[in-house]
Design a protein around this motif. Sequence first.
Motif, short mmCIF file in Angstrom:
data_model
loop_
_atom_site.label_atom_id
_atom_site.label_comp_id
_atom_site.label_asym_id
_atom_site.label_seq_id
_atom_site.Cartn_x
_atom_site.Cartn_y
_atom_site.Cartn_z
N LEU A 164 -5.03 11.14 6.88
CA LEU A 164 -6.29 10.42 6.97
C LEU A 164 -6.29 9.18 6.07
N ARG A 165 -5.69 9.30 4.90
CA ARG A 165 -5.59 8.15 4.00
C ARG A 165 -4.68 7.07 4.57
N ALA A 166 -3.63 7.49 5.27
CA ALA A 166 -2.62 6.54 5.75
C ALA A 166 -3.03 5.83 7.03
N VAL A 167 -3.85 6.47 7.86
CA VAL A 167 -4.15 5.93 9.19
C VAL A 167 -4.69 4.50 9.16
N PRO A 168 -5.71 4.16 8.34
CA PRO A 168 -6.19 2.77 8.34
C PRO A 168 -5.10 1.76 8.00
N MET A 169 -4.24 2.10 7.06
CA MET A 169 -3.15 1.21 6.67
C MET A 169 -2.14 1.06 7.82
N LEU A 170 -1.87 2.15 8.53
CA LEU A 170 -0.89 2.10 9.61
C LEU A 170 -1.43 1.35 10.83
N LEU A 171 -2.72 1.54 11.14
CA LEU A 171 -3.30 0.91 12.32
C LEU A 171 -3.57 -0.57 12.11
N ARG A 172 -3.99 -0.92 10.90
CA ARG A 172 -4.33 -2.32 10.61
C ARG A 172 -3.92 -2.64 9.18
N PRO A 173 -2.62 -2.84 8.98
CA PRO A 173 -2.14 -3.04 7.60
C PRO A 173 -2.59 -4.37 7.02
N THR A 174 -2.99 -4.32 5.77
CA THR A 174 -3.26 -5.52 4.97
C THR A 174 -2.67 -5.27 3.59
N ILE A 178 -2.42 -1.56 1.78
CA ILE A 178 -1.12 -1.02 1.35
C ILE A 178 -1.16 -0.67 -0.13
N ARG A 179 -1.67 -1.57 -0.94
CA ARG A 179 -1.70 -1.33 -2.39
C ARG A 179 -2.65 -0.19 -2.74
N SER A 180 -3.79 -0.12 -2.06
CA SER A 180 -4.74 0.95 -2.32
C SER A 180 -4.12 2.31 -2.00
N PHE A 181 -3.42 2.39 -0.88
CA PHE A 181 -2.78 3.65 -0.49
C PHE A 181 -1.70 4.04 -1.49
N LEU A 182 -0.87 3.09 -1.88
CA LEU A 182 0.20 3.39 -2.83
C LEU A 182 -0.36 3.80 -4.18
N ALA A 183 -1.43 3.16 -4.62
CA ALA A 183 -2.05 3.52 -5.90
C ALA A 183 -2.59 4.94 -5.84
N TRP A 184 -3.20 5.31 -4.71
CA TRP A 184 -3.71 6.68 -4.55
C TRP A 184 -2.57 7.69 -4.56
N GLU A 185 -1.52 7.43 -3.76
CA GLU A 185 -0.46 8.42 -3.63
C GLU A 185 0.34 8.58 -4.92
N THR A 186 0.55 7.49 -5.64
CA THR A 186 1.38 7.55 -6.85
C THR A 186 0.57 7.84 -8.10
N GLY A 187 -0.75 8.05 -7.95
CA GLY A 187 -1.57 8.30 -9.12
C GLY A 187 -1.67 7.11 -10.05
N LEU A 198 6.87 -7.37 -1.92
CA LEU A 198 7.55 -7.20 -0.63
C LEU A 198 6.72 -6.30 0.29
N GLN A 199 6.13 -5.23 -0.27
CA GLN A 199 5.28 -4.37 0.55
C GLN A 199 4.07 -5.14 1.07
N ASP A 200 3.50 -6.04 0.25
CA ASP A 200 2.43 -6.90 0.74
C ASP A 200 2.85 -7.65 2.00
N GLU A 201 4.08 -8.16 1.97
CA GLU A 201 4.57 -8.98 3.08
C GLU A 201 4.79 -8.16 4.35
N THR A 202 5.00 -6.86 4.22
CA THR A 202 5.23 -6.05 5.43
C THR A 202 3.99 -5.98 6.31
N ALA A 203 2.82 -6.31 5.75
CA ALA A 203 1.60 -6.28 6.55
C ALA A 203 1.66 -7.27 7.71
N ALA A 204 2.51 -8.29 7.61
CA ALA A 204 2.60 -9.30 8.67
C ALA A 204 3.46 -8.85 9.83
N PHE A 205 4.19 -7.74 9.69
CA PHE A 205 5.04 -7.26 10.76
C PHE A 205 4.19 -6.60 11.85
#
Length: 280
Positions: A164-174, A178-187, A198-205
């Motif tokens: 559920l946390r990942a779906v918004p990032m996967l469907l419409r990455p920004t 991406i940073r919000s999800f990574l901050a949540w998962e990594t504590g 570099l992860q920021d830039e992957t949103a353009a793919f």
Amino acid sequence: MSRTSFRTAYDEMLARWPGPVEAVELPTSYGLTRVNSCGPADAPPLVLLPGGGATSTVWGAFAAAGAYRVHAVDLVGDPGLSVPAAGRPIRAVGDLVGWLDAVLDGLDGLGAGRPVALGGHSYGAWIAAHYAAHYAARRPGRLARLVLLDPTRVFAGLRPEYVLRAVPMLLRPTPARIRSFLAWETGGAALDPVWLRLQDETAAFPTVRPVGGPRPDPAGLGKLPVRVLFAADARCHDSARVARAARQALPGARIDVLPGVSHHALPLVAAEEMARRLAG
């Protein structure tokens, strides 16, 4: 953001690797596959697949920590420098294992020429496990062993909360998502700022849905030496429970749970510990 800014961030991450990096584009029927190789030419070869949404550059710390000739692969269709073939998308498990077999053929042609250890993180571990389950008996002598680093969907499914946390990032990455999800998962762990850019830039793919499918056949995996390392603080699954399931499925495998590290931080912050355990 643009492909130019992505390439700049990619190259900046790659520049942090130890020693010279040999970059090649291997032709397959699914497109050109970028492989970044680093380490002594006579060291044991280790082919590494990144997790979904990551690139081969995530393995730089591991290349610095281990006594391997690391061959790090950009997944076709994912962010990176691999280029999918027009009209032949990777849509099924059979496509993935066929693509990876062609990549390993290409590495043989470049002088790998001996059994390789095949490893992956997360989704990359799922791909590696499917390849091993399919080809261990069909291509004896190709793989020396299988290395699964916090594998997802190999021994258990994903936690609903993680999905559920990942779906918004996967469907419409920004970049913000991406940073919000990574901050949540990594504590809130302090991650490499160059990697985060570099992860920021992957949103353009273009958004590519990961290939789905069943879990790999444990009977096929049991034909190889298997090393599995789980991240104790992973939010994608209950690592202790999944480790128990892995031990039940593969009683001959060596399985450890690494304390104090999350799923997405694993390749970045635990490379030295992973290399030490894989060498033992």
